[in-house]
Design a protein around this motif. Sequence first.
Motif, PDB file in Angstrom:
ATOM      1  N   ARG A  46      61.788 -13.074  57.887  1.00  0.00           N
ATOM      2  CA  ARG A  46      62.272 -14.443  58.048  1.00  0.00           C
ATOM      3  C   ARG A  46      63.393 -14.475  59.073  1.00  0.00           C
ATOM      4  O   ARG A  46      64.349 -13.724  58.960  1.00  0.00           O
ATOM      5  CB  ARG A  46      62.813 -14.998  56.734  1.00  0.00           C
ATOM      6  N   SER A  85      67.563 -19.430  59.681  1.00  0.00           N
ATOM      7  CA  SER A  85      67.280 -20.827  59.996  1.00  0.00           C
ATOM      8  C   SER A  85      68.472 -21.449  60.701  1.00  0.00           C
ATOM      9  O   SER A  85      69.618 -21.219  60.347  1.00  0.00           O
ATOM     10  CB  SER A  85      66.932 -21.607  58.730  1.00  0.00           C
ATOM     11  N   THR A 142      66.432 -28.941  44.705  1.00  0.00           N
ATOM     12  CA  THR A 142      67.255 -27.817  44.238  1.00  0.00           C
ATOM     13  C   THR A 142      66.373 -26.694  43.713  1.00  0.00           C
ATOM     14  O   THR A 142      66.617 -25.506  43.994  1.00  0.00           O
ATOM     15  CB  THR A 142      68.244 -28.292  43.149  1.00  0.00           C
ATOM     16  N   GLU A 185      64.932 -24.962  46.681  1.00  0.00           N
ATOM     17  CA  GLU A 185      65.923 -24.125  47.367  1.00  0.00           C
ATOM     18  C   GLU A 185      66.159 -22.808  46.636  1.00  0.00           C
ATOM     19  O   GLU A 185      66.446 -21.796  47.268  1.00  0.00           O
ATOM     20  CB  GLU A 185      67.239 -24.885  47.529  1.00  0.00           C
ATOM     21  N   ARG A 186      66.041 -22.808  45.317  1.00  0.00           N
ATOM     22  CA  ARG A 186      66.173 -21.555  44.559  1.00  0.00           C
ATOM     23  C   ARG A 186      65.091 -20.563  44.967  1.00  0.00           C
ATOM     24  O   ARG A 186      65.346 -19.373  45.112  1.00  0.00           O
ATOM     25  CB  ARG A 186      66.099 -21.826  43.056  1.00  0.00           C
ATOM     26  N   VAL A 191      63.467 -20.575  47.876  1.00  0.00           N
ATOM     27  CA  VAL A 191      63.725 -20.201  49.267  1.00  0.00           C
ATOM     28  C   VAL A 191      64.824 -19.151  49.349  1.00  0.00           C
ATOM     29  O   VAL A 191      64.754 -18.231  50.181  1.00  0.00           O
ATOM     30  CB  VAL A 191      64.108 -21.449  50.095  1.00  0.00           C
ATOM     31  N   ALA A 192      65.845 -19.249  48.496  1.00  0.00           N
ATOM     32  CA  ALA A 192      66.977 -18.329  48.544  1.00  0.00           C
ATOM     33  C   ALA A 192      66.624 -16.920  48.069  1.00  0.00           C
ATOM     34  O   ALA A 192      67.337 -15.965  48.386  1.00  0.00           O
ATOM     35  CB  ALA A 192      68.123 -18.881  47.700  1.00  0.00           C
ATOM     36  N   ASP A 193      65.545 -16.766  47.340  1.00  0.00           N
ATOM     37  CA  ASP A 193      65.141 -15.453  46.834  1.00  0.00           C
ATOM     38  C   ASP A 193      64.509 -14.657  47.983  1.00  0.00           C
ATOM     39  O   ASP A 193      63.465 -15.044  48.504  1.00  0.00           O
ATOM     40  CB  ASP A 193      64.139 -15.638  45.697  1.00  0.00           C
ATOM     41  N   PRO A 194      65.131 -13.529  48.378  1.00  0.00           N
ATOM     42  CA  PRO A 194      64.599 -12.770  49.522  1.00  0.00           C
ATOM     43  C   PRO A 194      63.221 -12.161  49.265  1.00  0.00           C
ATOM     44  O   PRO A 194      62.521 -11.804  50.208  1.00  0.00           O
ATOM     45  CB  PRO A 194      65.649 -11.687  49.763  1.00  0.00           C
ATOM     46  N   THR A 226      60.703 -13.758  48.026  1.00  0.00           N
ATOM     47  CA  THR A 226      59.695 -14.813  48.030  1.00  0.00           C
ATOM     48  C   THR A 226      58.746 -14.641  49.209  1.00  0.00           C
ATOM     49  O   THR A 226      59.179 -14.489  50.347  1.00  0.00           O
ATOM     50  CB  THR A 226      60.374 -16.198  48.114  1.00  0.00           C
TER      51      THR A 226
END
Length: 194
Positions: free
Chosen positions: A4, A7, A119, A122-123, A125-128, A130
Amino acid sequence: MPHRSPSVPPPPDRTPLITRLSTFLLQGDAVLAAWERFDDEHTDLDGWPYDQDAYDARQAEKDAALWRRFSPLREQAAALLDAAETSADHLAGKSGQARWSWQLAHLRGALERVDTAHTEYERVVADPSTSAEDLLAASAVRNRQASEALVDWLTHGRAVLEIHAATVRAGQTGIRLTTRTPHAATTASPARRR
């Protein structure tokens, strides 16, 4: 697992919030009209889809389109509602409508459901760990969960435009955002699906 890239946030949108709301209402109405035509043509008289997979895919497209149309407005929607409430309070007893306070409260509740859906997304998305597939699935879930709330915005959002117009007619500058910190959205439970 795909790499990734960091962003880069998009530049801030300088379009007035009233204009963004008006654009969302026009575009969102077009999305819903297209969906209703599809629904009419692809379901039987009892409302059952002829092809459930095609129907579900088209519904997901509709949900994603509504999300995209609302995105330019979403982060400042609470501040827009705050400003509309202030303007409506100044109009009370003059050219104000009694239904506006109910509609603004309804819009705020719908915004809380939208924010809750985002929200949760976003949780993920924040997990590497994923995966790309998980991101797509999380996006689809967010869009589906927010869809009903966005339809509420399409239904009641015109009240904000009415308040703005009434404020201008009363000789004021219309709905303007103050320099204070925007109203923080409270967490609400996700909307139930129909």
